[in-house]
Design a protein around this motif. Structure first.
Motif, PDB file in Angstrom:
ATOM      1  N   VAL A  58      47.385  15.371  35.187  1.00 48.07           N
ATOM      2  CA  VAL A  58      46.302  14.429  34.831  1.00 48.07           C
ATOM      3  C   VAL A  58      45.501  14.089  36.088  1.00 48.07           C
ATOM      4  N   HIS A  59      44.196  14.118  35.956  1.00 46.06           N
ATOM      5  CA  HIS A  59      43.310  13.628  37.020  1.00 46.06           C
ATOM      6  C   HIS A  59      42.768  12.269  36.590  1.00 46.06           C
ATOM      7  N   VAL A  60      42.669  11.344  37.542  1.00 48.41           N
ATOM      8  CA  VAL A  60      42.100  10.026  37.236  1.00 48.41           C
ATOM      9  C   VAL A  60      41.043   9.693  38.285  1.00 48.41           C
ATOM     10  N   ASN A  61      39.854   9.322  37.811  1.00 47.37           N
ATOM     11  CA  ASN A  61      38.832   8.838  38.757  1.00 47.37           C
ATOM     12  C   ASN A  61      38.074   7.690  38.103  1.00 47.37           C
ATOM     13  N   SER A  62      36.917   7.331  38.692  1.00 48.21           N
ATOM     14  CA  SER A  62      36.279   6.108  38.209  1.00 48.21           C
ATOM     15  C   SER A  62      34.917   6.345  37.568  1.00 48.21           C
ATOM     16  N   THR A  63      34.487   7.570  37.432  1.00 49.65           N
ATOM     17  CA  THR A  63      33.225   7.805  36.715  1.00 49.65           C
ATOM     18  C   THR A  63      33.201   9.215  36.147  1.00 49.65           C
ATOM     19  N   LYS A  64      32.627   9.320  34.958  1.00 47.85           N
ATOM     20  CA  LYS A  64      32.531  10.631  34.301  1.00 47.85           C
ATOM     21  C   LYS A  64      31.341  11.400  34.844  1.00 47.85           C
ATOM     22  N   GLU A  65      30.352  10.677  35.362  1.00 51.04           N
ATOM     23  CA  GLU A  65      29.185  11.382  35.887  1.00 51.04           C
ATOM     24  C   GLU A  65      28.564  10.654  37.081  1.00 51.04           C
ATOM     25  N   GLY A  66      27.973  11.469  37.958  1.00 50.11           N
ATOM     26  CA  GLY A  66      27.366  10.903  39.164  1.00 50.11           C
ATOM     27  C   GLY A  66      28.338  11.022  40.326  1.00 50.11           C
ATOM     28  N   GLY A  67      27.908  11.704  41.372  1.00 49.60           N
ATOM     29  CA  GLY A  67      28.760  11.835  42.556  1.00 49.60           C
ATOM     30  C   GLY A  67      29.629  13.079  42.502  1.00 49.60           C
ATOM     31  N   GLY A  68      30.188  13.376  43.682  1.00 52.75           N
ATOM     32  CA  GLY A  68      30.887  14.649  43.862  1.00 52.75           C
ATOM     33  C   GLY A  68      32.198  14.781  43.098  1.00 52.75           C
ATOM     34  N   VAL A  69      32.934  13.671  42.934  1.00 54.23           N
ATOM     35  CA  VAL A  69      34.247  13.792  42.298  1.00 54.23           C
ATOM     36  C   VAL A  69      34.080  14.221  40.837  1.00 54.23           C
ATOM     37  N   ALA A  70      33.159  13.549  40.146  1.00 56.88           N
ATOM     38  CA  ALA A  70      32.909  13.905  38.744  1.00 56.88           C
ATOM     39  C   ALA A  70      32.406  15.345  38.652  1.00 56.88           C
ATOM     40  N   GLU A  71      31.605  15.722  39.610  1.00 58.61           N
ATOM     41  CA  GLU A  71      31.057  17.086  39.639  1.00 58.61           C
ATOM     42  C   GLU A  71      32.192  18.118  39.714  1.00 58.61           C
ATOM     43  N   ILE A  72      33.135  17.862  40.600  1.00 57.65           N
ATOM     44  CA  ILE A  72      34.241  18.822  40.773  1.00 57.65           C
ATOM     45  C   ILE A  72      35.132  18.842  39.528  1.00 57.65           C
ATOM     46  N   LEU A  73      35.476  17.649  39.024  1.00 57.95           N
ATOM     47  CA  LEU A  73      36.385  17.617  37.875  1.00 57.95           C
ATOM     48  C   LEU A  73      35.746  18.251  36.642  1.00 57.95           C
ATOM     49  N   SER A  74      34.426  18.139  36.510  1.00 58.97           N
ATOM     50  CA  SER A  74      33.752  18.757  35.357  1.00 58.97           C
ATOM     51  C   SER A  74      33.964  20.261  35.327  1.00 58.97           C
ATOM     52  N   SER A  75      34.189  20.840  36.478  1.00 58.75           N
ATOM     53  CA  SER A  75      34.434  22.290  36.521  1.00 58.75           C
ATOM     54  C   SER A  75      35.923  22.609  36.611  1.00 58.75           C
ATOM     55  N   MET A  76      36.644  21.789  37.369  1.00 61.09           N
ATOM     56  CA  MET A  76      38.053  22.124  37.603  1.00 61.09           C
ATOM     57  C   MET A  76      38.892  22.005  36.324  1.00 61.09           C
ATOM     58  N   VAL A  77      38.577  21.003  35.505  1.00 61.47           N
ATOM     59  CA  VAL A  77      39.394  20.809  34.290  1.00 61.47           C
ATOM     60  C   VAL A  77      39.232  21.998  33.332  1.00 61.47           C
ATOM     61  N   PRO A  78      38.008  22.410  32.989  1.00 60.89           N
ATOM     62  CA  PRO A  78      37.890  23.581  32.107  1.00 60.89           C
ATOM     63  C   PRO A  78      38.482  24.860  32.718  1.00 60.89           C
ATOM     64  N   LEU A  79      38.300  25.050  34.020  1.00 60.87           N
ATOM     65  CA  LEU A  79      38.866  26.266  34.628  1.00 60.87           C
ATOM     66  C   LEU A  79      40.398  26.223  34.556  1.00 60.87           C
ATOM     67  N   SER A  80      40.978  25.057  34.817  1.00 60.27           N
ATOM     68  CA  SER A  80      42.443  24.934  34.752  1.00 60.27           C
ATOM     69  C   SER A  80      42.928  25.253  33.340  1.00 60.27           C
ATOM     70  N   ARG A  81      42.197  24.723  32.348  1.00 55.37           N
ATOM     71  CA  ARG A  81      42.609  24.983  30.953  1.00 55.37           C
ATOM     72  C   ARG A  81      42.469  26.457  30.605  1.00 55.37           C
ATOM     73  N   ALA A  82      41.413  27.084  31.111  1.00 58.34           N
ATOM     74  CA  ALA A  82      41.238  28.522  30.833  1.00 58.34           C
ATOM     75  C   ALA A  82      42.399  29.326  31.411  1.00 58.34           C
ATOM     76  N   LEU A  83      43.027  28.773  32.442  1.00 59.88           N
ATOM     77  CA  LEU A  83      44.184  29.455  33.041  1.00 59.88           C
ATOM     78  C   LEU A  83      45.484  29.096  32.306  1.00 59.88           C
ATOM     79  N   GLY A  84      45.361  28.350  31.233  1.00 54.32           N
ATOM     80  CA  GLY A  84      46.544  28.033  30.418  1.00 54.32           C
ATOM     81  C   GLY A  84      47.256  26.758  30.835  1.00 54.32           C
ATOM     82  N   LEU A  85      46.635  25.966  31.703  1.00 49.86           N
ATOM     83  CA  LEU A  85      47.307  24.743  32.168  1.00 49.86           C
ATOM     84  C   LEU A  85      47.006  23.568  31.232  1.00 49.86           C
ATOM     85  N   ASP A  86      47.946  22.633  31.161  1.00 49.79           N
ATOM     86  CA  ASP A  86      47.779  21.434  30.343  1.00 49.79           C
ATOM     87  C   ASP A  86      47.217  20.335  31.252  1.00 49.79           C
ATOM     88  N   VAL A  87      45.894  20.241  31.278  1.00 50.39           N
ATOM     89  CA  VAL A  87      45.240  19.324  32.222  1.00 50.39           C
ATOM     90  C   VAL A  87      44.351  18.352  31.466  1.00 50.39           C
TER      91      VAL A  87
END
Ligand code: UDP
Length: 412
Positions: free
Chosen positions: A33-62
């Protein structure tokens, strides 16, 4: 989603994706599980928007959870952020109480998910107190610090430290940011997603069309800075640099940005910027919606020179985004920008508006240099700052935490 994996393989090569798949397979069945403080705006949300789908495409439960808070809480976390990046001041009693109360409410809301997870990544100080409020947690918890803590306000760092020292590991972006903490610390740089709307190659003529739609004529070279309206991004310094450079060369300046839901100061900074730019037809201040990824792509693609004149910077994804589009970047000589810009190779690091203005003039006067540095820039990002590499390091860290002293530490 094998299609997605194949598309990444076209950019980074099949071997990179094969090794990522092997590492991901070792974590199959684990809940992350990843936890942060905003769904949009700023670099963290930007990275998680890509990392979560890529992790799932690799078969991970994220999964990705976002904490909720009221304005007092976000005023407090903005103060935390500013003072960890060295601004004077500290937290008031009311802010400390707002932080504690919001953390308690989020622990109640997210507790089940977080206590059951095998691995939890807590991003930045906003959700950091959750660990101490969930004594039943069974997994490993990692504090991922994205901000420039090279010279934090000491009293505020002590407050944050109290909340993060119980974690199993911390991740920082630069050695300069490492702190005395009683657990494993590792260095993992942020990254961009080459397949996102922000970074994919655009259709021919699209950049010109977008500039036209935004009312910015391309009759002269454009210098661009894309950033949240935040004082550490030094938008006023960018305007000053532009005005010095313009005495010698005809150009336009575009300052494009928006806010983030966890940033209560952006309105005030935007007002300052608009006042400084008023009456100047060559300065364009563009306020963009949070999902304007393709627009930002077009702005970066169509600019002659990109700036990121920050005075503090955890990493600065906007630098990588521009480098990826073969733009040399003029960036502040601070934090994560130092990792990305190598002087004369793919851009210039600067310390003053005068220095920035000289570099703007240089790049505009030497087109072939600009182009050569642009080629270097893209290759440098390909080798160092793509999402596939960052995910590989994150996953390797998780494996290493379960087998301390093992060879996995070499992979991080
Ligand atoms: N960004 C955006 N819209 C904006 C301003 C910024 O989408 O109006 C994006 C920008 O393209 C980058 C990220 O938000 O992907 C900002 O990350 P960075 O590390 O540069 O700075 P941070 O905002 O996290 O301090």
């Amino acid at each position: 989603m094998p299609d997605m994996i194949a598309r990444y393989a076209e950019v980074v090569g099949p071997h990179t994706m094969d090794s990522l798949k092997i590492i991901a397979d070792m974590l199959r069945g684990k809940r992350i599980v990843h936890v942060n403080s905003t769904k949009e705006g700023g670099g963290v949300a930007e990275i998680l928007s890509s990392m979560v789908p890529l992790s799932r495409a690799l078969g991970l439960d994220v999964s990705w959870e976002v904490i909720e808070g009221n304005p007092e809480f976000f005023a407090c976390t903005k103060t935390l952020h500013n003072s960890l990046q060295g601004m004077p001041g500290g937290l008031s009693e009311g802010q400390v109480e707002a932080y504690a109360e919001t953390s308690r409410l989020n622990a109640l809301r997210l507790g089940g998910t977080l206590e059951d997870a095998d691995y939890v990544f807590i991003h930045d100080p906003q959700p950091a107190a959750l660990l101490g409020l969930l004594p039943g947690r069974r997994g490993k918890w990692i504090w991922r610090c994205h901000i420039d803590v090279s010279s934090p306000n000491r009293s505020v760092w002590r407050f944050v430290k109290k909340h993060v020292e119980g974690y199993d590991a911390s991740i920082f972006s630069l050695p300069d940011f490492a702190q005395p903490l009683p657990h494993t610390q590792c260095l993992i740089t942020p990254s961009i997603d080459p397949l996102s709307d922000k970074n994919i190659p655009l259709q021919k003529g699209e950049a010109e069309r977008v500039y036209g739609e935004l009312g910015v004529p391309l009759d002269k070279p454009v210098v661009l800075q894309v950033s949240r309206f935040d004082r550490f991004k030094d938008p006023l310094g960018v305007i000053e640099s532009f005005r010095i450079a313009r005495k010698h060369v005809d150009l336009r300046l575009v300052l494009a940005g928006g806010g983030a839901t966890d940033d209560p100061e952006s309105g005030a900074v935007l007002d300052e910027v608009q006042r400084a730019a008023a009456q100047d037809p060559d300065i364009h201040v563009l306020v963009l919606p949070p999902d304007a990824h393709r627009t930002i792509n077009a702005l970066q693609t169509g600019a002659a020179v990109v700036m990121q004149k920050s005075t503090k910077e955890g990493f600065g994804l906007t630098v990588t985004e521009a480098l990826w589009k073969k733009k040399p970047v003029i960036g502040g000589d601070v934090g994560g920008i130092r990792l990305q810009i190598i002087n004369r190779f793919n851009g210039f690091r600067v310390r003053s508006p005068e220095g920035a203005a000289m570099r703007i003039r240089y790049l505009l006067a030497h087109r072939w240099k600009r182009e050569r540095m642009g080629v270097n820039a893209r290759q440098y990002v390909l080798e160092n700052f793509l999402i596939t590499g960052q995910l590989r390091r994150y996953l390797s860290l998780l494996i290493a935490l379960d087998s301390p002293g093992g060879e996995w530490e070499r992979w991080i």
